[in-house]
Write an enzyme that holds these catalytic residues in place. Structure first.
Site, short mmCIF file in Angstrom:
data_model
loop_
_atom_site.label_atom_id
_atom_site.label_comp_id
_atom_site.label_asym_id
_atom_site.label_seq_id
_atom_site.Cartn_x
_atom_site.Cartn_y
_atom_site.Cartn_z
N ASP A 157 1.51 -1.01 -2.80
CA ASP A 157 1.48 0.26 -2.07
C ASP A 157 2.03 1.36 -2.97
O ASP A 157 3.10 1.22 -3.55
CB ASP A 157 2.33 0.16 -0.80
CG ASP A 157 2.13 1.34 0.14
OD1 ASP A 157 1.21 2.13 -0.10
OD2 ASP A 157 2.89 1.45 1.11
N HIS A 238 -9.84 2.67 1.67
CA HIS A 238 -8.58 3.39 1.91
C HIS A 238 -8.26 4.36 0.77
O HIS A 238 -7.92 5.52 1.02
CB HIS A 238 -7.46 2.37 2.08
CG HIS A 238 -6.11 2.97 2.30
ND1 HIS A 238 -5.78 3.66 3.46
CD2 HIS A 238 -4.99 3.00 1.52
CE1 HIS A 238 -4.52 4.08 3.38
NE2 HIS A 238 -4.03 3.70 2.22
#
Length: 326
Positions: A157, A238
């Site tokens: 992330d 994403h």
């Protein structure tokens, strides 16, 4: 004795928005209870929050205890009135055809970070002890770094996060005309996401990678033609939907997301926190995710990660907070 005269004005000190990512965090969001007595108590506390940070952080300077304080639109108007940061608005619900980014209550954000969980805990404890019944806790999220900076979904992330101190200044308001009085501050948007790990883990790794837009093990970006695309539309992966360009220049924000979780209650996910010089960049990213780009081409990670909160705050400089008067 000769009078001492300052030779120059002291520089404005920002909050530690652009500091290094640390191992532990507590995200504390509260609302202020009605009444002038409560407002006065909150205002007095905000003026001394940096002193509290120094007192607790002094126990282990190497653990780098910091706290970034954010103030919502309603609270700003009640506490300080005008002038107000130009882009400070109430976070508005973003409703797509399938998924919604909700707007939830929140007047103050305390983003507490350290390499030691006990220091984060002690800081949060002292905040709530000082504020007492003048506030109501809306969210208390205890975050942690997971393996090599991965989300609980198993992917790294923040790969594209600004890396250098200079680049991380995308999160800081510059001395622009609209926000000149608040230069050195930062806008921040927060969201709590809960993951459906059972559903996610039923997907083949190759399909997970198409949804994220990167390989799971190596964290390498996929070519656009290998990312998820539905009905011939552009990629809805994403990382593609989170790419924002203005006049050919890619616009960045500074994320400090953290996984969190309660194993026995099966409540776990990611606490998203994005700092920016203007909230419009982050809001556009969320619009792309929930509404789609084009409309309907939404981020399919939302099929497995549900937004449960949404707030927008302004983080003034530390100098501003220190100089608050009752």
């Amino acid at each position: 004795m000769e009078k001492i005269v300052p030779t120059k004005q002291q520089p404005t000190i920002p909050q530690n928005v652009t500091g290094d990512a640390l191992k532990k965090a507590i995200f504390l969001i509260v609302t202020i209870q009605e009444g002038q007595k409560n407002l006065k108590k909150v205002k007095s506390f905000l003026s001394g929050v940096s002193a509290l940070q120094r007192a607790i952080g002094f126990r282990d300077p190497a653990a780098q205890l910091t706290c970034v304080t954010g103030i919502g639109r309603k609270a700003w108007d009640l506490l300080f009135g005008a002038p107000r940061p130009h882009h400070l608005e109430v976070f508005k619900e973003i409703k797509g055809a399938k998924h919604t980014a909700p707007a939830t209550p929140g007047d103050l954000l305390f983003h507490i970070r350290s390499d030691r969980q006990d220091l984060c805990f002690d800081f949060a404890l002292q905040i709530l002890k000082a504020l007492g019944d003048s506030v109501k806790v809306e969210h208390e999220i205890h975050g942690f770094r997971y393996h090599d900076d991965r989300d609980l979904l198993g992917f790294v992330d923040g790969t594209e996060n600004p890396a250098t101190k200079k680049d991380r200044k995308v999160a800081v308001v510059v001395d622009e005309e609209q926000d000149a009085e608040f230069a050195g501050g930062s806008y921040v948007i927060t969201q709590k996401y809960l993951h459906d790990l059972e559903g996610w883990e039923k997907l083949k790794v190759e399909h997970q990678e198409k949804i994220i837009g990167r390989t799971k093990l190596e964290d390498i970006e996929l070519p656009e033609d290998q990312k998820l695309s539905v009905d011939g539309k552009p990629s809805c992966a994403h990382n593609s939907l989170n790419s924002i360009e203005v006049d050919g220049v890619e616009m960045d924000i500074l994320r400090d997301n953290m996984p969190f979780g309660n194993v026995s209650e099966k409540e776990f996910g990611t606490f998203f926190i994005g700092y920016a010089a203007q909230p419009a960049v982050t809001l556009q990213m969320l619009h792309n995710m929930f509404i789609g780009r084009p409309e309907g081409n939404y981020d399919h990670i939302l099929d497995y990660s549900v937004a449960k909160s949404g707030n927008l705050f302004f983080c003034p400089t530390q100098t501003f907070l220190d100089e608050i008067e009752d």
